[in-house]
Scaffold this motif. Structure first.
Motif, mmCIF file in Angstrom:
data_model
loop_
_atom_site.group_PDB
_atom_site.id
_atom_site.type_symbol
_atom_site.label_atom_id
_atom_site.label_comp_id
_atom_site.label_asym_id
_atom_site.label_seq_id
_atom_site.Cartn_x
_atom_site.Cartn_y
_atom_site.Cartn_z
ATOM 1 N N GLY A 80 12.393 -2.950 -90.314
ATOM 2 C CA GLY A 80 13.638 -2.427 -90.852
ATOM 3 C C GLY A 80 13.648 -2.401 -92.367
ATOM 4 O O GLY A 80 14.709 -2.540 -92.989
ATOM 5 N N GLU A 129 15.442 5.178 -82.622
ATOM 6 C CA GLU A 129 16.751 5.842 -82.616
ATOM 7 C C GLU A 129 17.752 5.120 -83.508
ATOM 8 O O GLU A 129 18.689 5.724 -84.027
ATOM 9 C CB GLU A 129 17.274 5.926 -81.180
ATOM 10 N N GLN A 130 17.541 3.807 -83.671
ATOM 11 C CA GLN A 130 18.424 3.024 -84.541
ATOM 12 C C GLN A 130 17.946 3.013 -85.991
ATOM 13 O O GLN A 130 18.572 2.389 -86.851
ATOM 14 C CB GLN A 130 18.511 1.581 -84.034
ATOM 15 N N SER A 178 14.024 2.917 -78.650
ATOM 16 C CA SER A 178 15.355 2.451 -79.032
ATOM 17 C C SER A 178 15.408 2.061 -80.500
ATOM 18 O O SER A 178 16.353 2.412 -81.218
ATOM 19 C CB SER A 178 15.752 1.260 -78.157
ATOM 20 N N TRP A 179 14.370 1.356 -80.953
ATOM 21 C CA TRP A 179 14.340 0.969 -82.362
ATOM 22 C C TRP A 179 14.272 2.194 -83.261
ATOM 23 O O TRP A 179 14.932 2.249 -84.299
ATOM 24 C CB TRP A 179 13.150 0.058 -82.640
ATOM 25 N N ILE A 188 15.178 1.647 -86.993
ATOM 26 C CA ILE A 188 14.469 0.397 -87.253
ATOM 27 C C ILE A 188 12.969 0.660 -87.185
ATOM 28 O O ILE A 188 12.423 0.920 -86.113
ATOM 29 C CB ILE A 188 14.858 -0.696 -86.245
#
Length: 252
Positions: A214, A185-186, A182-183, A188
């Motif tokens: 980040g 994909e963002q 998830s990170w 981050i």
């Protein structure tokens, strides 16, 4: 009095009883500060305590002692509108607190695992495994978190149990993999660059690391519990590294 007892007595007398004389009893004259919240020396510490609000308090969750270092995992109430989860690290020399590091982050009401940021086992029950626990945890930080060898993660983390206290990560290796995905994909990214210290006692090991999250300079304080030669539980505090500090000692 051992170092754990000294740190707790000093903290209680100064921060709870508001006895400023505790600074003279328990802190070294050349007290060295690494926190972003205070300058060097005993006088700065007195000023910090004098400015605390009436309802200030702290709740210790667990403590580790390793040589001259004592680590405290706790929650502070009163530094701001919300409770703060913290790791404090103290160096004790000649019966006085000589040096201090810390990292704090806001407590959250709901986490991905359903666990709080501080609950779980607290007592050291296997003091004989201190160095074995340290070897597992330092190996994980150096190999996986710093080295990026994610395919070796099961060498260090149990495939059967991984209880998670990071607010955004669910239990188990699947929860960790989902969070990392998830990170990613963002956009981050998380990078550990330097492992500064480890504090180990029995099945618990705290690591103090520096890196980027980040793209921002970040302090990572990770506490792991080891059982059967594998990591089975994890707590952490992740904090931005400020551009300036009220002293010249650095955050580490």
């Amino acid at each position: 009095m051992d170092n754990k007892q000294l740190v707790m007595k000093a903290g209680s007398e100064l921060f709870i009883d508001r006895d400023l004389g505790a600074v003279d009893r328990w802190w070294a004259a050349d007290y060295r500060q690494h926190s972003a919240m205070a300058a060097d020396g005993p006088e700065a510490l007195r000023g910090l305590v004098a400015g605390l609000p009436e309802g200030f308090r702290f709740e210790p969750a667990r403590m580790l002692a390793d040589g001259d270092l004592v680590a405290v995992h706790c929650v502070y109430h009163g530094f701001g509108p919300d409770p703060l989860v913290a790791f404090d690290l103290f160096r004790v020399a000649d019966g006085r607190i000589a040096e201090h590091w810390d990292a704090l982050q806001p407590a959250v009401a709901s986490t991905a695992s359903g666990r709080s940021q501080i609950d779980g086992p607290a007592e050291v029950t296997a003091p004989e495994q201190t160095e074995a626990s340290r070897a597992v945890v330092v190996g994980f930080v150096e190999t996986v978190l710093k080295g990026g060898q994610v395919d070796r993660i099961t060498e260090f983390i149990s495939t059967e149990q991984y209880d998670q206290h990071n607010p955004g990560v669910a239990d188990g290796l699947d929860g960790l993999r989902a969070a990392l995905k998830s990170w990613g994909e963002q956009g981050i990214t998380m990078q550990y660059d330097t492992l500064h210290r480890s504090v180990a006692e029995g099945e618990f090991v705290l690591t103090q690391s520096e890196g980027r999250l980040g793209g921002k300079p970040t302090a990572f304080y990770d506490l792991f519990r080891v059982d059967g030669g594998k990591i089975v539980e994890h707590w952490d505090v992740v904090a931005d590294i400020p551009e300036s500090l009220p002293h010249g000692n650095g955050l580490f």
